[in-house]
Motif scaffolding. Sequence first.
Motif, mmCIF file in Angstrom:
data_model
loop_
_atom_site.group_PDB
_atom_site.id
_atom_site.type_symbol
_atom_site.label_atom_id
_atom_site.label_comp_id
_atom_site.label_asym_id
_atom_site.label_seq_id
_atom_site.Cartn_x
_atom_site.Cartn_y
_atom_site.Cartn_z
ATOM 1 N N LYS A 37 0.707 -1.126 -0.086
ATOM 2 C CA LYS A 37 -0.069 -0.067 0.035
ATOM 3 C C LYS A 37 0.930 1.308 -0.141
ATOM 4 O O LYS A 37 1.919 1.218 0.540
ATOM 5 N N ASP A 38 0.103 2.225 -0.785
ATOM 6 C CA ASP A 38 1.155 3.475 -0.774
ATOM 7 C C ASP A 38 0.709 4.277 0.483
ATOM 8 O O ASP A 38 0.194 3.992 1.371
ATOM 9 N N ILE A 39 1.350 5.540 0.559
ATOM 10 C CA ILE A 39 1.274 6.455 1.913
ATOM 11 C C ILE A 39 -0.142 6.882 2.388
ATOM 12 O O ILE A 39 -0.421 6.975 3.472
ATOM 13 N N SER A 40 -1.095 6.701 1.156
ATOM 14 C CA SER A 40 -2.323 7.035 1.549
ATOM 15 C C SER A 40 -3.252 5.666 1.973
ATOM 16 O O SER A 40 -4.423 5.884 2.101
ATOM 17 N N SER A 42 -3.736 3.403 -0.385
ATOM 18 C CA SER A 42 -4.173 2.547 -1.530
ATOM 19 C C SER A 42 -3.304 1.496 -2.008
ATOM 20 O O SER A 42 -2.360 1.545 -1.786
ATOM 21 N N PRO A 43 -3.992 0.321 -2.508
ATOM 22 C CA PRO A 43 -3.260 -0.641 -2.882
ATOM 23 C C PRO A 43 -2.392 -0.286 -4.150
ATOM 24 O O PRO A 43 -2.636 0.210 -4.841
ATOM 25 N N VAL A 44 -1.204 -0.914 -4.134
ATOM 26 C CA VAL A 44 -0.416 -0.825 -5.410
ATOM 27 C C VAL A 44 -0.186 -2.094 -5.975
ATOM 28 O O VAL A 44 0.219 -3.049 -5.590
ATOM 29 N N ASN A 45 -0.407 -1.951 -7.499
ATOM 30 C CA ASN A 45 -0.295 -3.217 -8.141
ATOM 31 C C ASN A 45 0.676 -2.876 -9.178
ATOM 32 O O ASN A 45 0.637 -1.737 -9.905
ATOM 33 N N VAL A 46 1.609 -3.750 -9.679
ATOM 34 C CA VAL A 46 2.734 -3.398 -10.832
ATOM 35 C C VAL A 46 2.641 -4.567 -11.651
ATOM 36 O O VAL A 46 2.542 -5.875 -11.270
ATOM 37 N N ASP A 47 2.641 -4.423 -13.064
ATOM 38 C CA ASP A 47 2.708 -5.296 -13.968
ATOM 39 C C ASP A 47 4.300 -5.934 -14.224
ATOM 40 O O ASP A 47 5.185 -5.089 -14.854
ATOM 41 N N VAL A 48 4.590 -6.964 -13.645
ATOM 42 C CA VAL A 48 6.143 -7.578 -13.396
ATOM 43 C C VAL A 48 6.543 -8.170 -14.650
ATOM 44 O O VAL A 48 7.661 -8.367 -14.983
ATOM 45 N N GLY A 49 5.427 -8.601 -15.346
ATOM 46 C CA GLY A 49 5.668 -9.272 -16.468
ATOM 47 C C GLY A 49 5.878 -10.797 -16.440
ATOM 48 O O GLY A 49 6.248 -11.021 -15.415
ATOM 49 N N VAL A 50 5.810 -11.532 -17.302
ATOM 50 C CA VAL A 50 6.289 -12.981 -17.226
ATOM 51 C C VAL A 50 6.573 -13.444 -18.632
ATOM 52 O O VAL A 50 6.190 -12.986 -19.782
ATOM 53 N N CYS A 51 7.542 -14.422 -18.871
ATOM 54 C CA CYS A 51 8.033 -15.070 -20.114
ATOM 55 C C CYS A 51 7.051 -16.078 -20.505
ATOM 56 O O CYS A 51 7.018 -17.029 -19.582
ATOM 57 N N ARG A 52 6.451 -16.221 -21.673
ATOM 58 C CA ARG A 52 5.630 -17.434 -22.034
ATOM 59 C C ARG A 52 6.487 -18.688 -22.264
ATOM 60 O O ARG A 52 7.384 -18.697 -22.923
ATOM 61 N N THR A 53 5.930 -19.758 -21.534
ATOM 62 C CA THR A 53 6.877 -20.986 -21.634
ATOM 63 C C THR A 53 6.149 -21.908 -22.733
ATOM 64 O O THR A 53 6.987 -22.766 -23.285
ATOM 65 N N HIS A 54 4.614 -21.610 -22.918
ATOM 66 C CA HIS A 54 4.151 -22.799 -23.898
ATOM 67 C C HIS A 54 3.419 -21.963 -25.248
ATOM 68 O O HIS A 54 2.759 -20.865 -24.805
ATOM 69 N N CYS A 55 3.166 -22.366 -26.548
ATOM 70 C CA CYS A 55 2.393 -21.621 -27.023
ATOM 71 C C CYS A 55 1.067 -22.106 -26.900
ATOM 72 O O CYS A 55 0.892 -23.462 -26.537
ATOM 73 N N GLY A 56 -0.014 -21.585 -27.323
ATOM 74 C CA GLY A 56 -1.402 -22.042 -27.028
ATOM 75 C C GLY A 56 -1.808 -21.731 -25.599
ATOM 76 O O GLY A 56 -2.878 -22.060 -25.173
ATOM 77 N N GLN A 57 -0.657 -21.234 -24.524
ATOM 78 C CA GLN A 57 -1.067 -21.024 -23.391
ATOM 79 C C GLN A 57 -1.703 -19.616 -23.220
ATOM 80 O O GLN A 57 -1.117 -18.382 -23.768
#
Length: 234
Positions: A37-40, A42-57
Motif C-alpha cells: 500500500k502507498d502512503i495514503s 491505497s493498494p499498489v499493483n505492478v505489471d512485472v511481466g512473465v515470459c511465456r513458456t508454451h504456445c497456445g497458453q
Amino acid sequence: MGYEYVTAVLGKNTESRNLYTERACCRRQSHVIYIGKDISGSPVNVDVGVCRTHCGQSARSASLEAGLMSTKYYESSTLDFLRYKKMKHLDPSSWPGSVPSCGPSSTCEPAGVRVDRVMLREGLQEVEIIEDCHCEAKMSRCVRAPSLKTYYSETPYEAVIDAGKCTGSKGAPEGFSCVPTKFDSTFIETPNKVELIQTVAQCKLREGCYRVPYVEHHYEITYNDDGVKVHSLR
C-alpha cells in the motif's frame, strides 16, 4: 526433382515454424501483482511481466504460472494466491495446443529486467520488471549465465549491470540444485549517493542447505593529504 522440391518445401515450413515459435510464442506477457500500500493506504499493483513458456497458453494461465515465483519476493494479493494454488498442479505442456515456446532444447527466459523503486507506506520497494523475453539454451551443467538489469531507467543515471544468474543442473542428483556460491559487488551512481549492487560471480551444484562466503563491501569517501577526494570500497 520432385523429391528435392518436397524436401525444400518441408524445410521451408519447418524454418517458418521455428521462427514463429521463437518470435511469436516466447514473448513477454502481462502479470500484475500486488506489492503493498502507498502512503495514503491505497493498494499498489505492478505489471512485472512473465515470459511465456508454451504456445497456445493463455495470458491468464501464463500469469498464474509465475505466481509462486513472484510471491517469493513480493506480497501477492489473496485472490492471486488462491488462483495460483488452483492452477499450479496443471502441467502447461498438457494443455490443449501447448508446445514449448522455444523447442525442447531451449527455454523462454527474460532478456532484460528493469529495476524500479516504488514508494510504499513502509518505504521504497525495489521491483524487478521483465522488459523482454528470448529463447535461452538449456544447460546440462551448472553455470553462471548473464542476467542484465537496468537501474534508474530513462534518467541521466541509467546503468545496465550484469547481475548474473545460475542455470543448468539438468540430471543433477536428487536434492541438489544450481545455486550461487560466490558473490561480487559493483557500484552505480545515483541521484543522492553511490549504491552497491550485489552480483553473482560463481555457481555450483549444492544441496538444499549449504554455506557460502559472505563479504560486506562498504563504499568510503576520504580525502588524501593533498585534499583530493578518494572513492574506495572496503
